[in-house]
Design an enzyme around this catalytic site. Structure first.
Site, PDB file in Angstrom:
ATOM      1  N   ASN A 147       0.684  -1.074   0.002  1.00 21.84           N
ATOM      2  CA  ASN A 147       0.149  -0.049   0.051  1.00 21.84           C
ATOM      3  C   ASN A 147       0.921   1.183  -0.012  1.00 21.84           C
ATOM      4  OD1 ASN A 147      -1.929   2.231   0.403  1.00 21.84           O
ATOM      5  ND2 ASN A 147      -2.435   1.537   2.589  1.00 21.84           N
ATOM      6  N   LYS A 189       0.199   4.385  -0.502  1.00 24.65           N
ATOM      7  CA  LYS A 189      -0.477   5.500   0.231  1.00 24.65           C
ATOM      8  C   LYS A 189      -0.385   6.840  -0.691  1.00 24.65           C
ATOM      9  CE  LYS A 189       0.197   3.385   4.660  1.00 24.65           C
ATOM     10  NZ  LYS A 189       0.298   3.649   6.315  1.00 24.65           N
ATOM     11  N   HIS A 233      -9.263   0.657   5.116  1.00 24.28           N
ATOM     12  CA  HIS A 233      -8.138   0.945   5.710  1.00 24.28           C
ATOM     13  C   HIS A 233      -8.286   1.877   7.266  1.00 24.28           C
ATOM     14  CE1 HIS A 233      -3.898   2.514   6.289  1.00 24.28           C
ATOM     15  NE2 HIS A 233      -3.513   1.505   5.730  1.00 24.28           N
ATOM     16  N   GLU A 265      -6.832   4.578   7.787  1.00 21.76           N
ATOM     17  CA  GLU A 265      -6.728   5.825   7.964  1.00 21.76           C
ATOM     18  C   GLU A 265      -7.871   6.401   6.768  1.00 21.76           C
ATOM     19  OE1 GLU A 265      -2.905   5.638   5.431  1.00 21.76           O
ATOM     20  OE2 GLU A 265      -2.057   5.161   7.212  1.00 21.76           O
ATOM     21  N   GLU A 309      -5.007  -5.128  10.626  1.00 20.71           N
ATOM     22  CA  GLU A 309      -3.848  -4.186  11.000  1.00 20.71           C
ATOM     23  C   GLU A 309      -4.177  -3.163  12.115  1.00 20.71           C
ATOM     24  OE1 GLU A 309      -2.102  -2.819   7.165  1.00 20.71           O
ATOM     25  OE2 GLU A 309      -3.962  -1.812   6.960  1.00 20.71           O
ATOM     26  N   GLY A 343       2.637   2.324  10.612  1.00 22.16           N
ATOM     27  CA  GLY A 343       3.554   3.507  10.260  1.00 22.16           C
ATOM     28  C   GLY A 343       4.163   3.741  11.557  1.00 22.16           C
ATOM     29  N   SER A 370       3.738  -2.116  10.235  1.00 22.81           N
ATOM     30  CA  SER A 370       5.196  -2.016  10.677  1.00 22.81           C
ATOM     31  C   SER A 370       5.974  -3.214  10.166  1.00 22.81           C
ATOM     32  CB  SER A 370       5.534  -1.406  12.085  1.00 22.81           C
ATOM     33  OG  SER A 370       4.995  -0.298  12.205  1.00 22.81           O
ATOM     34  N   GLY A 425       3.028  -0.872   4.164  1.00 25.78           N
ATOM     35  CA  GLY A 425       2.997   0.459   3.910  1.00 25.78           C
ATOM     36  C   GLY A 425       4.474   0.823   3.442  1.00 25.78           C
ATOM     37  N   GLY A 426       5.175   1.518   4.595  1.00 25.66           N
ATOM     38  CA  GLY A 426       6.495   1.947   4.399  1.00 25.66           C
ATOM     39  C   GLY A 426       7.467   1.267   3.499  1.00 25.66           C
TER      40      GLY A 426
HETATM   41  C1  PEP Z   1      -0.575   0.098   5.955  1.00 29.94           C
HETATM   42  O1  PEP Z   1      -0.652   1.171   5.660  1.00 29.94           O
HETATM   43  O2  PEP Z   1      -1.378  -0.693   5.673  1.00 29.94           O
HETATM   44  C2  PEP Z   1       0.508  -0.392   6.795  1.00 29.94           C
HETATM   45  C3  PEP Z   1       0.655  -1.341   7.392  1.00 29.94           C
HETATM   46  O3  PEP Z   1       1.673   0.753   6.814  1.00 29.94           O
HETATM   47  P1  PEP Z   1       3.040   0.317   7.541  1.00 29.94           P
HETATM   48  O4  PEP Z   1       3.553  -0.899   6.932  1.00 29.94           O
HETATM   49  O5  PEP Z   1       3.964   1.555   6.977  1.00 29.94           O
HETATM   50  O6  PEP Z   1       2.873   0.181   8.969  1.00 29.94           O
END
Ligand code: PEP
Length: 248
Positions: free
Chosen positions: A9, A11, A95, A97, A167, A173, A210, A231-232
């Site tokens: 993802n 973002k 999600h 967010e 999640e 994040g 994470s 994500g990251g």
């Molecule tokens: C996400 O945005 O779904 C996510 C899990 O982000 P991150 O891996 O950065 O925590």
């Protein structure tokens, strides 16, 4: 054997050049890999590029959201006609967010879930509790509510077309990853609900929050964890490749 899914993802990250570089560097990594699915969700402006660059590469391109209408007077939104024109194969819904920053209601999320399934895309449905909900003992109720309000009891969809991503909001994040024990406990709980209430015990359940190349294995070794939503650590091909190629 359940399919393992490693979903990225992006973002509001990765511009055009970065998108092109990512697909060039990731290359054919997924082509001859059995039992694992690569899903990448770039931002809307780059969906078409991603779809073109991933052709024949065994990668599914996902949208990060959809407005539940075909087209029309919905300023700022992207509906089904545009996503189909780009060629996406999956859509993320629910999600944290979108729930917490954009205030998406259970009702809107349910509409999106139905819309994604009616359009025959793969649904990546996200759920998860806040730290306050976990610490106050509401954890299981919160997860149940997120599932029950999104799906009715006669889940109509093709089981291959639904993926749930657990999640925990406190792990997204933040660099604070759930322990394999915490994640496994929730995945087993979600799987029980999906089996008992919906007869869909075998759908893939991903962990998100994470995940990095150096912590993925401990999580993936858990019985009920089938993959990750990242994500990251998914923004660069090198890191995503390591996540995708983790050895179970
Ligand atoms: C996400 O945005 O779904 C996510 C899990 O982000 P991150 O891996 O950065 O925590």
């Amino acid at each position: 054997m359940r399919t393992s899914v490693i979903a990225a993802n992006w973002k509001m990250n990765n511009l055009y050049e970065e998108t092109v570089r990512f697909f060039k560097e990731f290359g054919d990594t997924a082509v001859n890999v059995d039992g694992k699915e690569a899903i990448i969700a770039p931002a809307f402006p780059y969906l078409r590029t991603a779809c073109e660059l991933s052709k024949g590469k065994n990668i599914i391109i996902a949208a990060q959201d959809v407005y539940p209408a075909e087209k029309g007077a919905f300023t700022g939104m992207v509906g089904s006609e545009m996503l189909k024109d780009c060629g996406v194969g999956a859509v993320i819904v629910g999600h944290s967010e979108r729930r917490h920053i954009f205030g998406e209601s259970f009702e809107l999320i349910r509409k999106k879930v139905t819309f994604v399934q009616n359009n025959d895309w793969k649904l990546i449905f996200c759920i998860g509790e806040t730290l306050q909900e976990r610490e106050s003992g509401q954890l299981y109720e919160v997860i149940k509510e997120q599932i029950y309000t999104a799906f009715d009891e006669n889940l109509w969809c093709d089981p291959d077309k639904v993926v749930i991503a657990y999640e925990p909001v406190w792990a997204i994040g933040t660099g604070v990853v759930a322990t394999p024990e915490q994640a496994q406990e929730m995945h087993a709980f979600i799987r029980k609900i999906m089996g008992k209430r919906y007869d869909r015990e075998n759908i893939p359940i991903l962990y998100g929050g994470s995940v990095k190349p150096d912590n993925i294995k401990g999580l993936m070794d858990c019985e009920d964890i089938d993959g990750a939503l990242v994500g990251g650590a998914s923004l660069e091909a090198d890191s995503y490749k390591k996540l995708f190629m983790y050895d179970r």
